[in-house]
Design a protein around this motif. Structure first.
Motif, short mmCIF file in Angstrom:
data_model
loop_
_atom_site.label_atom_id
_atom_site.label_comp_id
_atom_site.label_asym_id
_atom_site.label_seq_id
_atom_site.Cartn_x
_atom_site.Cartn_y
_atom_site.Cartn_z
N CYS A 94 -1.59 8.34 -3.82
CA CYS A 94 -2.60 9.24 -3.24
C CYS A 94 -2.30 10.68 -3.61
N ALA A 95 -1.04 11.08 -3.45
CA ALA A 95 -0.65 12.44 -3.82
C ALA A 95 -0.84 12.65 -5.32
N GLY A 96 -0.55 11.62 -6.10
CA GLY A 96 -0.74 11.72 -7.54
C GLY A 96 -2.20 11.94 -7.91
N ARG A 97 -3.10 11.28 -7.19
CA ARG A 97 -4.54 11.47 -7.45
C ARG A 97 -4.98 12.88 -7.09
N ARG A 98 -4.47 13.41 -5.97
CA ARG A 98 -4.80 14.79 -5.58
C ARG A 98 -4.35 15.76 -6.66
N GLY A 141 -8.47 17.12 -4.11
CA GLY A 141 -8.08 17.93 -5.26
C GLY A 141 -9.21 18.81 -5.73
N LYS A 142 -10.43 18.29 -5.69
CA LYS A 142 -11.60 19.07 -6.10
C LYS A 142 -11.85 20.23 -5.14
N ILE A 143 -11.67 20.00 -3.85
CA ILE A 143 -11.87 21.05 -2.85
C ILE A 143 -10.89 22.20 -3.09
N ALA A 144 -9.63 21.86 -3.32
CA ALA A 144 -8.61 22.89 -3.56
C ALA A 144 -8.93 23.67 -4.83
N ALA A 145 -9.30 22.96 -5.89
CA ALA A 145 -9.61 23.62 -7.16
C ALA A 145 -10.83 24.54 -7.02
N ALA A 184 -0.65 26.67 -9.75
CA ALA A 184 0.34 25.60 -9.83
C ALA A 184 0.12 24.59 -8.73
N TYR A 185 0.58 23.38 -8.98
CA TYR A 185 0.66 22.32 -7.95
C TYR A 185 2.13 22.01 -7.76
N ILE A 186 2.57 21.95 -6.50
CA ILE A 186 3.96 21.60 -6.20
C ILE A 186 3.97 20.35 -5.32
N GLY A 187 4.74 19.36 -5.76
CA GLY A 187 4.80 18.11 -5.01
C GLY A 187 6.10 17.38 -5.24
N ALA A 188 6.26 16.24 -4.56
CA ALA A 188 7.45 15.41 -4.70
C ALA A 188 7.03 13.95 -4.56
N GLU A 189 7.74 13.07 -5.23
CA GLU A 189 7.49 11.63 -5.18
C GLU A 189 6.05 11.26 -5.55
N THR A 190 5.45 12.03 -6.45
CA THR A 190 4.06 11.75 -6.82
C THR A 190 3.94 10.48 -7.66
N GLY A 191 5.06 10.02 -8.22
CA GLY A 191 5.03 8.75 -8.93
C GLY A 191 4.99 7.57 -7.98
N GLN A 195 -6.28 -1.73 4.78
CA GLN A 195 -5.49 -0.72 4.07
C GLN A 195 -5.93 0.66 4.53
N ILE A 196 -4.96 1.50 4.89
CA ILE A 196 -5.30 2.82 5.41
C ILE A 196 -4.81 3.93 4.48
N TRP A 197 -5.42 5.09 4.63
CA TRP A 197 -5.05 6.36 4.02
C TRP A 197 -5.55 6.52 2.59
N ASP A 198 -5.84 5.45 1.88
CA ASP A 198 -6.28 5.55 0.49
C ASP A 198 -7.78 5.24 0.42
N GLY A 199 -8.60 6.28 0.48
CA GLY A 199 -10.04 6.08 0.42
C GLY A 199 -10.59 5.92 -0.97
N ASP A 200 -9.75 6.05 -1.98
CA ASP A 200 -10.20 5.93 -3.37
C ASP A 200 -10.06 4.52 -3.92
#
Length: 349
Positions: free
Chosen positions: A211-215, A184-188, A200-207, A163-168
């Protein structure tokens, strides 16, 4: 028994000239049996060098392409690997795929690539179709809420699975990727160090994109813990592209005036957001600070250098390829395979 070689092998019939060249055609041209051709092309059997040379010459002149899938099914050993990712158009996956291919091709392994479009039902169907090919391995993007049936298919096949891309998510197969919670912690931390109090956080398809949802949740949780007012502007029906960044940034400005900093789902959406901000008369970074993720904008930058977080996609591809080779050899690679994140401060913050 010595194999007879015809000095004047009959040419391929004219009626067959536009059809698929078969093993029998190569055998006829080389003046040998189809069994001998099969052995030579598979590298088995004690066939004389002269016969091998004649067969390879005949195969080359006829343009014969062996059916590797049929051969693999017969020998119970496939040299084909399956890769399932959200989208080939995504720049980060393009880099990973290029890296994967560079190493697996050296091991004579070919890749069959499919897209899930971040849809669990599409992913289930693709997994079913890919496993029907009896691949030697399956490389699959994490961060999708896979159906129970998809997970069952993978378990029952018993195929080498990375499985790739999801290190969590380290509770399943061999996993390789960055930590999106850490991103997410680095950005904050960066926004907090800049003294921002309304972000603010702006995103799409986070549901769909876990991975994007966790960020997003990591960033928002850290900012709120630091006392900052944090707005989440997302849309499940928009693609994760620049145009969506424009649309959602306009929505943000209409709903939450006075925003000081925006963390976007990816660099593409951040670039779209920058267009909207500049068109509306905002000065970046004086009025609003902007940050992206994945670093895909860095190579196309001329003057505006987007602040972003990246991971080394080429190294990730190499790590995944090595993990696949270890699994195919019956060994267990070290896991999880963590991909470090790199913070790049540009002139947008």
């Amino acid at each position: 028994m010595a194999e007879h070689i015809s000095e004047n092998a009959p040419p391929l019939p004219a009626s067959r000239s536009r059809e698929t060249v078969t093993l029998a055609d190569v055998a006829r041209a080389a003046g040998v049996s189809t069994m001998t051709v099969s052995k030579v092309l598979r590298g088995t059997g004690a066939i004389s060098p002269e016969t091998q040379k004649r067969i390879f010459a005949a195969a080359g002149s006829l343009g014969y392409v062996p059916n590797r899938l049929a051969g693999a099914l017969s020998a119970r050993k496939s040299m084909l690997g399956a890769v399932l990712i959200p989208s080939i158009a995504d720049a980060i996956y393009s880099e990973i795929l290029s890296s994967l291919h560079s190493l697996l091709d050296d091991a004579s392994l070919s890749l069959f690539i499919a897209e899930s479009r971040m849809d669990p039902q599409v992913e289930e169907r693709q997994i079913h179709d890919l496993l029907a090919l009896r691949p030697a391995f399956l490389i699959r993007s994490g961060g999708i809420a896979s159906t129970a049936q998809a997970q069952k298919l993978i378990r029952r096949m018993g195929v080498a699975h990375v499985q790739i891309w999801d290190g969590d998510d380290t509770g399943g197969p061999v996993s390789a990727g960055p930590s999106h919670i850490e991103a997410g912690k680095i950005a904050a931390s960066h926004f907090h160090d800049l003294g921002l109090r309304k972000v603010a956080y702006i995103g799409a398809e986070t549901g769909k994109d876990l991975c994007a949802g966790r960020r997003m949740e990591s960033f928002a949780g850290c900012m709120r813990a630091k006392g900052a007012e944090t707005a989440l502007i997302t849309d499940e029906h928009l693609p994760r592209q620049a145009e969506s960044g424009e649309i959602l940034t306009r929505r943000l400005l209409e709903t939450y005036p006075g925003i000081e900093g925006i963390f976007y789902l990816n660099d593409a959406m951040a670039i779209g957001g920058l267009r909207t901000l500049l068109a509306a008369g905002y000065r970046v970074p004086d009025d609003v600070k902007v940050m992206g993720f994945n670093g895909t904008s860095r190579e196309q930058t001329i003057r505006t250098r987007l602040t972003t977080i990246s991971t080394d996609g080429w190294k990730l591809g190499q790590d995944v390829a090595n993990a696949v080779l270890e699994l195919m050899a019956g060994r267990s690679p070290d896991q999880p395979i963590t991909c470090p994140l790199t913070f790049h401060r540009g002139n947008t913050t």
